[in-house]
Design an enzyme around this catalytic site. Sequence first.
Site, PDB file in Angstrom:
ATOM      1  N   GLY A  57      41.002  38.251  36.710  1.00 30.06           N
ATOM      2  CA  GLY A  57      41.856  37.076  36.739  1.00 30.06           C
ATOM      3  C   GLY A  57      42.526  36.898  38.089  1.00 30.06           C
ATOM      4  CB  SER A  58      43.330  34.843  40.259  1.00 33.77           C
ATOM      5  OG  SER A  58      41.999  35.273  40.324  1.00 33.77           O
ATOM      6  CG  ASN A  59      48.969  36.052  39.155  1.00 35.64           C
ATOM      7  OD1 ASN A  59      48.643  35.849  37.992  1.00 35.64           O
ATOM      8  ND2 ASN A  59      49.427  37.223  39.569  1.00 35.64           N
TER       9      ASN A  59
END
Length: 812
Positions: free
Chosen positions: A241-243
């Site tokens: 995932g990522s922000n």
Amino acid sequence: MTIPFQYHRAPRLLALAGAIAIALAGCSSDDSPATKPADPVKPGEPAAKYQAEISRTSFGVPHIKANDEGSLAYGVAYAYSQDNVCLLADEFTTVSGERSRHFGPTATRQTSDIPNLQTDFFYRIINDEESVKTALAAHAAPMKAMIEGYVAGYNDYLEKTGMNNLPAACRNGSWVRKVTELDMVKLLRRYAAEASSGQFIGAMVGATPPGQAPLMPAVPPKAGTHPMDPAYWDAMRERTGSNAVALGKDATDNGQGMLLGTPHFPWRGALRFYQMHLTIPGKLDAMGAALGGMPMVNIGFNQTLAWTHTVNNSAHFTVHMLALDPGDPTKYIVDGKPQAMTRKTVNVEVKGADGAIATQSRTFYSSQYGPVVVIPGQLDWNAGMAYSLNDANLANHRMLEQWYGMTTARTMDEFKGAIDRTVGLPWVNTLAVDKDGSALFMDVTVVPHVSTAKQQACVPAPFKPLAARGLFVLSGASSACAPGTDSGAPQPGIFAGASLPRLVRSDYVQNSNDSAWLSNPQAPLTGFPDIVSVDNVEQFGRTRLGITQVQKRLAGTDGLAGRKMTIPQLQALALGNRVYYADQVMDDVLALCRSDAGAGADLVTACARLNQWDRTVNLDSNIGYLYFTGLWERIVRVPGVWAVPFNPADPVNTPRGLNLDNPASATAVRQALAAAAQDVAKLGVSQDARWGDVQLATRGAKRIPIHGGKGGDGVYNAIGNVLAGDGKLEVIYGTSYIQTVSFNQDGPQVQAMLAYSQSTDPASKHFADQTERFSKKEWITQPYTEAQIKADPAFSTMTVTRKADGTLAAKP
């Protein structure tokens, strides 16, 4: 054969000469660093086919300049091979379905628990010769040039270096070989299918008609372990995932765009990022990071724009339920007419225990929608029914073109237009800012065209709950239930870019792997088909944390001066290491602890450690986090555990609190605390330990402490680990290439880190250097202009050239 190859590394004094040359040359119209033309050809000497200048700065970051796309990719491949040749060779072996030949059928990769034989059959299925040749032919001429140049650069590195001189991990390996353009396309297809077919390896290779023995035992999978369970995708988005936060002019201290990108990707294998700076004068001047084998910056910045990606929430595949011919389970019915499944026999060479090579063959079946898949107990192949997988990204041959269009854009309109026109991003949202202060969110990827009307008409009743979560099983009995196509879509069966979510703001947009719905809560994106973006669902803790921190900063309620964001504040958001769900429930947990005077020893131990914990996962935090994460994973899905349940009208602040007035919830919390204490005891961690003593990244003899925690616990700096023995946890995924970008009159101002460092070779001086900086939260200023590059204390340069006759050379 001896290959004439020379190289030159410039001394530090070249910085002064470079600065003088720039002053004399002046600035180009696009602010791109100038580069010298290709070396003149001497009489009787073959012309240069590829030529690239590779300059290195601190931490081994290559700045690669060339006059054309093929030469640029040649330089990228050469530089990447200098740092990660064994990793790339391993990946070429994988995507060609050759692991069993070299490593045996039952062995697994470091990054996977899937046996080689299954992996090989899978890649032989999706990377069959016809499909790969079709994909190569579909690339535009500049992208074909990049593929050809990359192959030449990798092969020339192998030949120049020699198999005897490769790093220890692949020295003289039977699996290390020169590659072709088709091998490069196989690698690109592997990336395209990561969030679709790549999650169905077992389901695809295990699909056999009723009565035939499967390649692997047909064991019903556990909940959350197969791709038809929404929890599976939640876990995947935690691992990869990522922000991202993109701030517009109304939210930044200087009134220009500001970007934070923190992708959470594996620290091992091909999904590792690699930092680089690519320049074609007058066309391209982009810096950032890319996945291994990519000749293009994926996440980064140029003179006027900065962008990042987050793994998106859209589905990139559909499953089609096939009604079978009663007399033949390899025939299915469409519009009342029987259709024979396509049969394909796939051969894999396998190394036996005695070292002998034998061939194993399997026959696989496909419908018009795609290959048949089997997930026991969920998608079964029996006498009456089978299921077929349609992977829209296997027809996406536009990834290179997509990133090329993004990296060469000069304005936000050009940037948006490149994404809308190409629709080549396989499975990631895009967040971007420009120097003028626009902030952009786009959820424009390859998504099967399943409208809301088609969802209602074509999803069989047992699968409607899955469709509401974005996973689609459609009836295969009617051709009307096949994915449709927008008129402006670049391939059949998908949505056009203009039909997909986007938002431009002057304050902010953000994403942490939830749907497009709350990219900015003040302007929710609603009304899209569920396969694209699901509304009114509970959000991840990282999403809520990111929104909350930005909102408090802009409202001036976070205890800091002012109401605008600065770069240090944005960096603190990224690496503050708050555990969001601890803030939501710990007061209630500790209240329960205080009320349990006669609790058992395990509960007392857990309560004592949690009472001392600062609710962060910084290096100096105590080990209370171990007790919290053990508690949280056990209670998060307990029915009725929340005091304030999720409310779609208040999605940022709900759910929250624990419903401890409910005896069942209180009992669940007590039991979870005791079990967490037992887990910590088994781990063997000293009660006096700090988090930095427990979570580590091993680099040779070094064990580097790593801050951060599980994304599922609501930690923005998401880090995942595995047991390493002796009370330690080894990091295997999480925050990877992390960047903050702002702009001023001098252009982009960038600080970044590659958490696991540039090289996978333990002998490299860039095997651990950035990991140590990440451990200390010491951001690294990125040299971007020609003057900054040549002024770097570690500056060196070399020029690599392949002549038209295939020989290697370089200017002195």
